[in-house]
Design an enzyme around this catalytic site. Structure first.
Site, mmCIF file in Angstrom:
data_model
loop_
_atom_site.group_PDB
_atom_site.id
_atom_site.type_symbol
_atom_site.label_atom_id
_atom_site.label_comp_id
_atom_site.label_asym_id
_atom_site.label_seq_id
_atom_site.Cartn_x
_atom_site.Cartn_y
_atom_site.Cartn_z
ATOM 1 N N HIS A 1 82.873 -0.587 41.576
ATOM 2 C CA HIS A 1 83.822 0.412 41.062
ATOM 3 C C HIS A 1 83.147 1.211 40.067
ATOM 4 C CE1 HIS A 1 87.020 -3.311 41.561
ATOM 5 N NE2 HIS A 1 87.155 -2.390 42.590
ATOM 6 N N LYS B 1 99.779 -8.159 44.948
ATOM 7 C CA LYS B 1 98.655 -9.084 44.773
ATOM 8 C C LYS B 1 99.103 -10.184 43.710
ATOM 9 C CE LYS B 1 94.900 -5.993 46.146
ATOM 10 N NZ LYS B 1 93.625 -5.516 46.028
ATOM 11 N N ARG C 1 83.639 1.052 51.266
ATOM 12 C CA ARG C 1 82.444 0.269 51.350
ATOM 13 C C ARG C 1 81.881 -0.072 52.617
ATOM 14 N NH1 ARG C 1 85.576 -4.323 48.969
ATOM 15 N NH2 ARG C 1 87.061 -3.202 50.176
ATOM 16 N N SER D 1 87.072 -7.831 44.187
ATOM 17 C CA SER D 1 87.328 -8.512 42.933
ATOM 18 C C SER D 1 87.709 -9.978 43.340
ATOM 19 C CB SER D 1 88.687 -7.838 42.149
ATOM 20 O OG SER D 1 88.207 -6.480 42.075
HETATM 21 N N1 COA Z 1 83.138 -2.049 44.513
HETATM 22 C C1 COA Z 1 83.943 -3.297 44.858
HETATM 23 N N2 COA Z 1 85.126 -3.633 45.108
HETATM 24 C C2 COA Z 1 85.820 -2.509 45.551
HETATM 25 C C3 COA Z 1 85.433 -1.187 45.592
HETATM 26 C C4 COA Z 1 84.134 -0.904 45.072
HETATM 27 N N3 COA Z 1 83.545 0.057 45.036
HETATM 28 N N4 COA Z 1 86.415 -0.452 46.239
HETATM 29 C C5 COA Z 1 87.256 -1.173 46.551
HETATM 30 N N5 COA Z 1 87.008 -2.615 46.153
HETATM 31 C C6 COA Z 1 87.777 -3.789 46.477
HETATM 32 C C7 COA Z 1 88.966 -3.845 45.335
HETATM 33 O O1 COA Z 1 88.389 -4.589 44.036
HETATM 34 C C8 COA Z 1 90.008 -4.619 46.047
HETATM 35 O O2 COA Z 1 89.679 -6.099 45.819
HETATM 36 P P1 COA Z 1 90.725 -7.098 45.927
HETATM 37 O O3 COA Z 1 91.665 -7.095 47.359
HETATM 38 O O4 COA Z 1 89.883 -8.335 46.076
HETATM 39 O O5 COA Z 1 91.551 -6.935 44.742
HETATM 40 C C9 COA Z 1 89.911 -4.287 47.321
HETATM 41 O O6 COA Z 1 88.503 -3.833 47.486
HETATM 42 C C10 COA Z 1 90.697 -2.940 47.664
HETATM 43 O O7 COA Z 1 91.845 -3.389 47.571
HETATM 44 P P2 COA Z 1 93.294 -2.343 47.971
HETATM 45 O O8 COA Z 1 94.299 -3.130 48.010
HETATM 46 O O9 COA Z 1 92.756 -1.159 48.922
HETATM 47 O O10 COA Z 1 93.083 -1.446 46.557
HETATM 48 P P3 COA Z 1 93.453 -2.024 45.235
HETATM 49 O O11 COA Z 1 94.102 -2.960 44.964
HETATM 50 O O12 COA Z 1 92.223 -1.553 44.477
HETATM 51 O O13 COA Z 1 94.673 -0.562 44.939
HETATM 52 C C11 COA Z 1 96.577 0.809 45.122
HETATM 53 C C12 COA Z 1 95.444 -0.174 45.857
HETATM 54 C C13 COA Z 1 97.095 0.181 43.998
HETATM 55 C C14 COA Z 1 95.664 2.031 44.748
HETATM 56 C C15 COA Z 1 97.580 1.056 46.169
HETATM 57 O O14 COA Z 1 98.193 0.124 46.725
HETATM 58 C C16 COA Z 1 98.564 2.097 45.582
HETATM 59 O O15 COA Z 1 98.331 3.048 45.569
HETATM 60 N N6 COA Z 1 99.703 1.577 45.227
HETATM 61 C C17 COA Z 1 100.689 2.576 44.404
HETATM 62 C C18 COA Z 1 101.860 2.430 45.447
HETATM 63 C C19 COA Z 1 101.660 3.574 46.165
HETATM 64 O O16 COA Z 1 101.494 4.784 46.068
HETATM 65 N N7 COA Z 1 101.956 3.172 47.768
HETATM 66 C C20 COA Z 1 101.692 4.128 48.900
HETATM 67 C C21 COA Z 1 100.457 4.356 49.162
HETATM 68 S S1 COA Z 1 100.493 5.292 50.877
#
Ligand code: COA
Length: 160
Positions: free
Chosen positions: A17, A41, A90, A128
């Site tokens: 991140h 989650k 990624r 994560s």
């Molecule tokens: N390095 C390391 N890990 C990374 C990464 C990077 N550069 N990029 C992504 N990841 C990981 C994250 O840590 C996460 O790991 P985890 O599943 O073990 O927690 C995973 O990859 C990505 O998970 P994801 O579910 O895609 O994203 P997120 O949990 O980080 O965030 C939100 C998702 C919160 C942004 C999204 O659900 C959201 O916008 N929610 C709000 C509701 C909304 O607007 N919904 C409509 C969307 S269409």
């Protein structure tokens, strides 16, 4: 002023991140890293803890601020007058989900652009959940998270 938000769960923030944020500050005037308050989650760290870890990680970057949000990410972006949403890509396996989310967010708010940034190749297998799993079994995660995050995980999981 080109302002963008970088939303995520950040449970916890990893070096992957952080890599994305360092790339984003090269491109934009202000980057707001924003913690989802109610992700679908199971969460280890509270919102306050996740925000604190992010603030510590970016304390030397003047262009970066940290906050949290509830509800739709596009509403938060609009409230902050952000022009875009940063997401990390990624591997090809991320693409379909990110593509779907980007198109839905565009449908909801056409003026807000999703920007996908690729982290360094060494972080492509990192997330994560893997970090939490390794920490649970007292693994060495020093390569994957900043030292202050490792310290928090050591406390949570009672490393010796
Ligand atoms: N390095 C390391 N890990 C990374 C990464 C990077 N550069 N990029 C992504 N990841 C990981 C994250 O840590 C996460 O790991 P985890 O599943 O073990 O927690 C995973 O990859 C990505 O998970 P994801 O579910 O895609 O994203 P997120 O949990 O980080 O965030 C939100 C998702 C919160 C942004 C999204 O659900 C959201 O916008 N929610 C709000 C509701 C909304 O607007 N919904 C409509 C969307 S269409």
């Amino acid at each position: 002023m080109a302002k963008v938000i970088y939303p995520g769960t950040f449970d916890p923030v990893t070096n992957g991140h952080i890599d994305i944020v360092y790339r984003a500050v090269e491109l934009f005037d202000e980057v707001i890293v924003t913690v989802a308050r109610n992700p679908s989650k199971t969460i280890l760290f509270s919102v306050d803890e996740r925000v604190e870890m992010l603030k510590e990680s970016f304390k030397d970057l003047k262009k970066v601020t940290v906050d949290s949000f509830d509800g739709l990410v596009v509403d938060h972006a609009r409230n902050l007058n952000a022009i875009g949403i940063i997401r990390g890509l990624r591997a090809i396996s991320d693409f379909e989900y990110e593509f779907q989310m980007a198109l839905m967010n565009r449908k909801l708010a056409g003026e807000i652009t999703t920007i996908l940034l690729m982290p360094h190749a060494k972080y492509t297998y990192l997330n994560s959940t893997i970090v939490r799993n390794l920490a649970q079994f007292h693994g060495d995660i020093s390569e994957f998270v900043p030292p202050h995050v490792f310290e928090r995980l050591k406390k949570k999981f009672g490393y010796k």
